[in-house]
Write a protein that holds these residues in place. Sequence first.
Motif, PDB file in Angstrom:
ATOM      1  N   MET A   1       0.845  -1.192   0.000  1.00 21.46           N
ATOM      2  CA  MET A   1       0.000   0.000   0.000  1.00 21.46           C
ATOM      3  C   MET A   1       0.881   1.242   0.000  1.00 21.46           C
ATOM      4  O   MET A   1       1.861   1.310   0.737  1.00 21.46           O
ATOM      5  CB  MET A   1      -0.903  -0.030   1.237  1.00 21.46           C
ATOM      6  N   ILE A   2       0.510   2.207  -0.799  1.00 23.51           N
ATOM      7  CA  ILE A   2       1.292   3.433  -0.858  1.00 23.51           C
ATOM      8  C   ILE A   2       1.062   4.274   0.394  1.00 23.51           C
ATOM      9  O   ILE A   2       0.044   4.131   1.071  1.00 23.51           O
ATOM     10  CB  ILE A   2       0.951   4.266  -2.112  1.00 23.51           C
ATOM     11  N   LYS A   3       2.007   5.152   0.649  1.00 20.98           N
ATOM     12  CA  LYS A   3       1.865   6.103   1.752  1.00 20.98           C
ATOM     13  C   LYS A   3       1.402   7.414   1.143  1.00 20.98           C
ATOM     14  O   LYS A   3       1.967   7.870   0.148  1.00 20.98           O
ATOM     15  CB  LYS A   3       3.189   6.294   2.474  1.00 20.98           C
ATOM     16  N   THR A  42     -11.397   4.079   4.865  1.00 21.24           N
ATOM     17  CA  THR A  42     -11.627   2.775   4.233  1.00 21.24           C
ATOM     18  C   THR A  42     -11.925   2.947   2.742  1.00 21.24           C
ATOM     19  O   THR A  42     -11.379   2.220   1.903  1.00 21.24           O
ATOM     20  CB  THR A  42     -12.790   2.037   4.926  1.00 21.24           C
ATOM     21  N   ARG A  45      -8.711   3.839   0.958  1.00 19.79           N
ATOM     22  CA  ARG A  45      -7.831   2.667   0.900  1.00 19.79           C
ATOM     23  C   ARG A  45      -8.285   1.713  -0.214  1.00 19.79           C
ATOM     24  O   ARG A  45      -7.482   1.249  -1.020  1.00 19.79           O
ATOM     25  CB  ARG A  45      -7.810   1.952   2.247  1.00 19.79           C
ATOM     26  N   LEU A  48      -7.593   3.244  -3.679  1.00 23.63           N
ATOM     27  CA  LEU A  48      -6.168   3.178  -4.024  1.00 23.63           C
ATOM     28  C   LEU A  48      -5.746   1.759  -4.384  1.00 23.63           C
ATOM     29  O   LEU A  48      -5.007   1.545  -5.352  1.00 23.63           O
ATOM     30  CB  LEU A  48      -5.313   3.718  -2.874  1.00 23.63           C
ATOM     31  N   GLU A  49      -6.223   0.790  -3.614  1.00 16.73           N
ATOM     32  CA  GLU A  49      -5.887  -0.612  -3.894  1.00 16.73           C
ATOM     33  C   GLU A  49      -6.383  -1.038  -5.273  1.00 16.73           C
ATOM     34  O   GLU A  49      -5.650  -1.667  -6.040  1.00 16.73           O
ATOM     35  CB  GLU A  49      -6.462  -1.534  -2.821  1.00 16.73           C
ATOM     36  N   GLU A  52      -4.446   0.713  -8.022  1.00 21.13           N
ATOM     37  CA  GLU A  52      -3.117   0.107  -8.139  1.00 21.13           C
ATOM     38  C   GLU A  52      -3.204  -1.213  -8.917  1.00 21.13           C
ATOM     39  O   GLU A  52      -2.398  -1.477  -9.805  1.00 21.13           O
ATOM     40  CB  GLU A  52      -2.537  -0.111  -6.747  1.00 21.13           C
ATOM     41  N   LYS A  53      -4.214  -2.036  -8.615  1.00 17.39           N
ATOM     42  CA  LYS A  53      -4.408  -3.299  -9.333  1.00 17.39           C
ATOM     43  C   LYS A  53      -4.645  -3.073 -10.822  1.00 17.39           C
ATOM     44  O   LYS A  53      -4.199  -3.856 -11.656  1.00 17.39           O
ATOM     45  CB  LYS A  53      -5.601  -4.071  -8.752  1.00 17.39           C
TER      46      LYS A  53
END
Length: 87
Positions: A1-3, A42, A45, A48-49, A52-53
């Motif tokens: 996970m990115i910051k 949430t 998150r 972003l997930e 990213e996928k």
Amino acid sequence: MIKMNFDMIVFKEGDTFVAYCPELDLSSCGNSVLNAKEMLRTAIRLFLEESEKMGTLDEILSEVNYTVNHDGRYVPPKIIAAEEVSL
């Protein structure tokens, strides 16, 4: 996970608290300020997930003017002013 950092605005609509992230144009809600803030974290998150996928995260964050600092953390553009305005 990115910051990453993001801004959060919380307001009330009726009995519901809404937490909003202006940089990503994402919002969520809850039955208290704390709950709305947790729900927004949430939602971000998950967004972003999934981005990213799909391989679109860097493009999305670039389009909304995020930059990467020396620690590798994504940082949003700074909000300079926020105010209620009437016309």
